[in-house]
Design a protein around this motif. Sequence first.
Motif, PDB file in Angstrom:
ATOM      1  N   LEU A 122      -6.446  12.080   6.124  1.00 32.07           N
ATOM      2  CA  LEU A 122      -4.986  12.095   5.955  1.00 32.07           C
ATOM      3  C   LEU A 122      -4.549  11.068   4.914  1.00 32.07           C
ATOM      4  O   LEU A 122      -3.656  11.327   4.104  1.00 32.07           O
ATOM      5  N   ALA A 123      -5.193   9.901   4.941  1.00 32.09           N
ATOM      6  CA  ALA A 123      -4.838   8.840   3.982  1.00 32.09           C
ATOM      7  C   ALA A 123      -5.032   9.359   2.560  1.00 32.09           C
ATOM      8  O   ALA A 123      -4.155   9.198   1.702  1.00 32.09           O
ATOM      9  N   ASP A 124      -6.170   9.997   2.309  1.00 34.84           N
ATOM     10  CA  ASP A 124      -6.447  10.521   0.971  1.00 34.84           C
ATOM     11  C   ASP A 124      -5.489  11.655   0.617  1.00 34.84           C
ATOM     12  O   ASP A 124      -4.959  11.706  -0.492  1.00 34.84           O
ATOM     13  N   GLN A 125      -5.312  12.551   1.568  1.00 30.01           N
ATOM     14  CA  GLN A 125      -4.490  13.739   1.294  1.00 30.01           C
ATOM     15  C   GLN A 125      -3.059  13.355   0.925  1.00 30.01           C
ATOM     16  O   GLN A 125      -2.482  13.910   0.000  1.00 30.01           O
ATOM     17  N   TYR A 126      -2.498  12.406   1.655  1.00 29.57           N
ATOM     18  CA  TYR A 126      -1.095  12.043   1.417  1.00 29.57           C
ATOM     19  C   TYR A 126      -0.930  10.737   0.652  1.00 29.57           C
ATOM     20  O   TYR A 126       0.187  10.271   0.460  1.00 29.57           O
ATOM     21  N   ARG A 127      -2.034  10.132   0.235  1.00 26.93           N
ATOM     22  CA  ARG A 127      -1.989   8.838  -0.460  1.00 26.93           C
ATOM     23  C   ARG A 127      -1.101   7.847   0.288  1.00 26.93           C
ATOM     24  O   ARG A 127      -0.139   7.307  -0.243  1.00 26.93           O
ATOM     25  N   THR A 128      -1.479   7.599   1.531  1.00 32.08           N
ATOM     26  CA  THR A 128      -0.670   6.735   2.380  1.00 32.08           C
ATOM     27  C   THR A 128      -1.571   5.920   3.294  1.00 32.08           C
ATOM     28  O   THR A 128      -2.656   6.362   3.642  1.00 32.08           O
ATOM     29  N   PRO A 129      -1.129   4.712   3.677  1.00 24.22           N
ATOM     30  CA  PRO A 129      -1.857   4.017   4.735  1.00 24.22           C
ATOM     31  C   PRO A 129      -1.731   4.751   6.060  1.00 24.22           C
ATOM     32  O   PRO A 129      -0.683   5.343   6.352  1.00 24.22           O
ATOM     33  N   VAL A 130      -2.809   4.741   6.831  1.00 27.35           N
ATOM     34  CA  VAL A 130      -2.820   5.369   8.152  1.00 27.35           C
ATOM     35  C   VAL A 130      -3.281   4.319   9.157  1.00 27.35           C
ATOM     36  O   VAL A 130      -4.250   3.605   8.901  1.00 27.35           O
ATOM     37  N   MET A 131      -2.575   4.233  10.277  1.00 19.31           N
ATOM     38  CA  MET A 131      -2.968   3.256  11.287  1.00 19.31           C
ATOM     39  C   MET A 131      -3.572   3.936  12.512  1.00 19.31           C
ATOM     40  O   MET A 131      -3.078   4.960  12.966  1.00 19.31           O
ATOM     41  N   LEU A 157       0.851  -1.204   0.000  1.00 16.19           N
ATOM     42  CA  LEU A 157       0.000   0.000   0.000  1.00 16.19           C
ATOM     43  C   LEU A 157       0.881   1.246   0.000  1.00 16.19           C
ATOM     44  O   LEU A 157       0.655   2.180  -0.772  1.00 16.19           O
ATOM     45  N   ALA A 158       1.889   1.240   0.885  1.00 18.95           N
ATOM     46  CA  ALA A 158       2.779   2.401   0.980  1.00 18.95           C
ATOM     47  C   ALA A 158       3.527   2.589  -0.339  1.00 18.95           C
ATOM     48  O   ALA A 158       3.570   3.695  -0.887  1.00 18.95           O
ATOM     49  N   GLY A 159       4.080   1.501  -0.874  1.00 22.92           N
ATOM     50  CA  GLY A 159       4.866   1.585  -2.103  1.00 22.92           C
ATOM     51  C   GLY A 159       4.034   1.986  -3.306  1.00 22.92           C
ATOM     52  O   GLY A 159       4.532   2.608  -4.239  1.00 22.92           O
ATOM     53  N   SER A 160       2.750   1.648  -3.287  1.00 22.26           N
ATOM     54  CA  SER A 160       1.873   1.974  -4.410  1.00 22.26           C
ATOM     55  C   SER A 160       1.100   3.267  -4.187  1.00 22.26           C
ATOM     56  O   SER A 160       0.201   3.589  -4.957  1.00 22.26           O
ATOM     57  N   VAL A 196      -2.104   2.798 -13.732  1.00 23.21           N
ATOM     58  CA  VAL A 196      -1.508   1.571 -13.213  1.00 23.21           C
ATOM     59  C   VAL A 196      -1.130   1.785 -11.755  1.00 23.21           C
ATOM     60  O   VAL A 196      -0.557   2.821 -11.401  1.00 23.21           O
ATOM     61  N   ILE A 197      -1.484   0.817 -10.916  1.00 22.39           N
ATOM     62  CA  ILE A 197      -1.119   0.868  -9.503  1.00 22.39           C
ATOM     63  C   ILE A 197       0.001  -0.136  -9.297  1.00 22.39           C
ATOM     64  O   ILE A 197      -0.192  -1.335  -9.545  1.00 22.39           O
ATOM     65  N   LEU A 198       1.149   0.339  -8.866  1.00 21.94           N
ATOM     66  CA  LEU A 198       2.248  -0.606  -8.636  1.00 21.94           C
ATOM     67  C   LEU A 198       3.296  -0.023  -7.699  1.00 21.94           C
ATOM     68  O   LEU A 198       3.354   1.182  -7.494  1.00 21.94           O
ATOM     69  N   SER A 199       4.095  -0.929  -7.132  1.00 21.35           N
ATOM     70  CA  SER A 199       5.174  -0.521  -6.233  1.00 21.35           C
ATOM     71  C   SER A 199       6.491  -1.047  -6.785  1.00 21.35           C
ATOM     72  O   SER A 199       7.421  -1.272  -6.047  1.00 21.35           O
ATOM     73  N   PHE A 200       6.547  -1.276  -8.087  1.00 16.56           N
ATOM     74  CA  PHE A 200       7.573  -2.131  -8.692  1.00 16.56           C
ATOM     75  C   PHE A 200       8.271  -1.424  -9.832  1.00 16.56           C
ATOM     76  O   PHE A 200       7.631  -0.787 -10.663  1.00 16.56           O
ATOM     77  N   ASP A 201       9.599  -1.507  -9.869  1.00 14.56           N
ATOM     78  CA  ASP A 201      10.344  -1.186 -11.090  1.00 14.56           C
ATOM     79  C   ASP A 201      11.710  -1.842 -10.988  1.00 14.56           C
ATOM     80  O   ASP A 201      12.382  -1.705  -9.965  1.00 14.56           O
ATOM     81  N   LEU A 202      12.085  -2.552 -12.005  1.00 12.30           N
ATOM     82  CA  LEU A 202      13.350  -3.290 -11.949  1.00 12.30           C
ATOM     83  C   LEU A 202      14.560  -2.379 -12.131  1.00 12.30           C
ATOM     84  O   LEU A 202      15.679  -2.777 -11.840  1.00 12.30           O
TER      85      LEU A 202
END
Lengths: 351, 252
Positions: free
Chosen positions: A157-166, A93-96, A208-214
């Motif tokens: 906050l999650a929406d504003q910063y596009r981040t998971p919030v706990m 979630l964080a990476g994407s 595209v939603i991803l947390s990946f790049d080689l």
Amino acid sequence: MGKRMLLRGNEVIAEAAIRAGCQCYFAYPITPQAELLEHMAKNMPRLGRTFIQAESELAAINMVYGAASVGVRTMTSSSSPGISLKQEGISYLAGSNLPAVIVNIVRGGPGLGDIAPAQCDYFQATKGGGHGDYHMIVLAPSTAPEAGELTMLAFDLADQYRTPVMILADGMLGQMMEPVELPEPIDIASLPVKEWATTGAKGRDPNVILSFDLDPEVLKKMNLALQKRYRQIEAKEVRYEEAATEDADILIAAYGTVARIAKSVVRMARAEGIKLGLFRPITLWPFPYQPLKELAGRVKTVLTVEMSAGQMWEDVRLAVAERANTPFYGEMGGVVPTPRRILSEVRKHAS
Amino acid sequence: MPVSTEKMVKVFGRPASLTEARFTYCPGCHHGILTRIIAQTIDELGIVERTVGIAPVGCAVFAYLWYRCDAIQASHGRASAVATGVKRANPNLIVFAYQGDGDFASIGTAESIHAANRGENITVIFVNNQVYGMTGGEMAPTSLVGQKTTTTPDGRDPALFGYPIRFSEMIAQLDAPVYVTRQALYDTKRIMDATKAIKKAFTNQLEGKGYSLVEVLATCPTNWRMKPTEANKHVAEVVTKVFPLGDLIDRG
Ligand SMILES: Cc1ncc(C[n+]2csc(CCOP(=O)(O)OP(=O)(O)O)c2C)c(N)n1
Ligand code: SF4
């Protein structure tokens, strides 16, 4: 404001999530957060929203990943062992760059531990419990009404910063009944459109939603973008509370349930003439280093009290940086420190 | 002699739903054929603007690059759970998960079975090449008895590692799924059959019928250490004995 209701902390979090526009909730049962799951099971379908009792916490967090990708507000909840299972998903979630809310009603650990209130998941929550260089915003309520406010805030906050919030709470807070006045539900239609979401490539290029790049250089850039956002969050979103700190010469640093107990200790200590104050971080990440640093310059002692072996204590010592003594008193295994016991620790350090 | 293009009739072309990106697959690998079939299906059904593809971890990790539709890269094994989240959040989207046998039938076992058991209205393409392609050819849950892989150098010994798992048959035991089928790509007939099956699996979703699973027996010439033609023959003559082709359930 809505009408006053008598609710458990778990129900408050669930109801606040609904009022914050949570459209999809996915979770696997675990004590002590069962009431949260039950409240969602009962109410989400009635509202035409999604509730799934997932086959595991792994499945639940990955369903959250899917729903978040589509741009809806989404949440999962669990307790310590279940949160451990979610860690890979939280890292994704964080990476994407996906907004989502994760509730941890912490119980005693490690391993299966017990089902009593604890604060032993602080490291996991604040230091990046999964793999990779990431953080999530961690909000620590100390009362049921505050749990409601912070849950609503968590979605923003999650929406504003596009981040998971706990939301990091414990079984005591989850179970305790308190009168609560929850804010009116938000108007979901008024939320900003998420241009990046995978809602179908109609009249635009595919998203595209991803947390990946080689390519290490590209992945480095993705990391730098995350770090830049973390610096913004650190600059703007630090939250904390001070109580009786103006003339204090000794401070308790505590969060969540322990901070609530510590408030009565402050009254008890003051009645004996001990100038005790309380510093309560509300955001555990970003941790309020600066305000605590400033306070530490004015007191002799900052006593950290936690239901752990001293996890937040590390951040307190970083903030205080030798400006004051930094003793520690902790309980483990789900034992909740009593006001008397904390007071006797305070006495040891009050000259 | 100059050829007049006016008299030519176009019988075969690149599906519009495929991007220009070059496949990262090895020569002769069936992932490429399958990708093309999916793109062609998306074209035929006219759904590219409402399709979301879920890319797995495995050789198909780059699947998000190849279609002109939205896409999500999922963690290893959880594509069916991610697809569930997408579809429930926005039922108007057409969601397909594309998963290898390690992804779908080993690490993702729970997510795969339970998405099927809930009858999620999604389409799952399960690529059974009996090996872990991306990580260098280790044993997959589907590896054949006696099959040599990097982690079974003397061949898969069932006494130690069990038997090839017929996962689609397991899914076919459930009440919820509408369509479960096993297809192959080793010759033209099989490619045409597989194309039909994939179209049906997408159509079921479009019609709101529920969960469809298309298992595709695929080759991994690189890790099987075979020429592509040998690999096709191996599927036809050996693999289909363990994994018989055809529909397992069709409640559409
Ligand atoms: C949690 C996790 N475990 C292991 C891996 C490493 N890994 C990447 S791909 C893969 C196997 C893929 O095999 P399969 O699903 O059969 O797909 P193929 O590459 O054969 O197409 C593994 C084990 C990973 N990325 N994440
Ligand atoms: S390693 Fe095997 S499965 Fe992967 S691209 Fe090459 S041939 Fe295909």
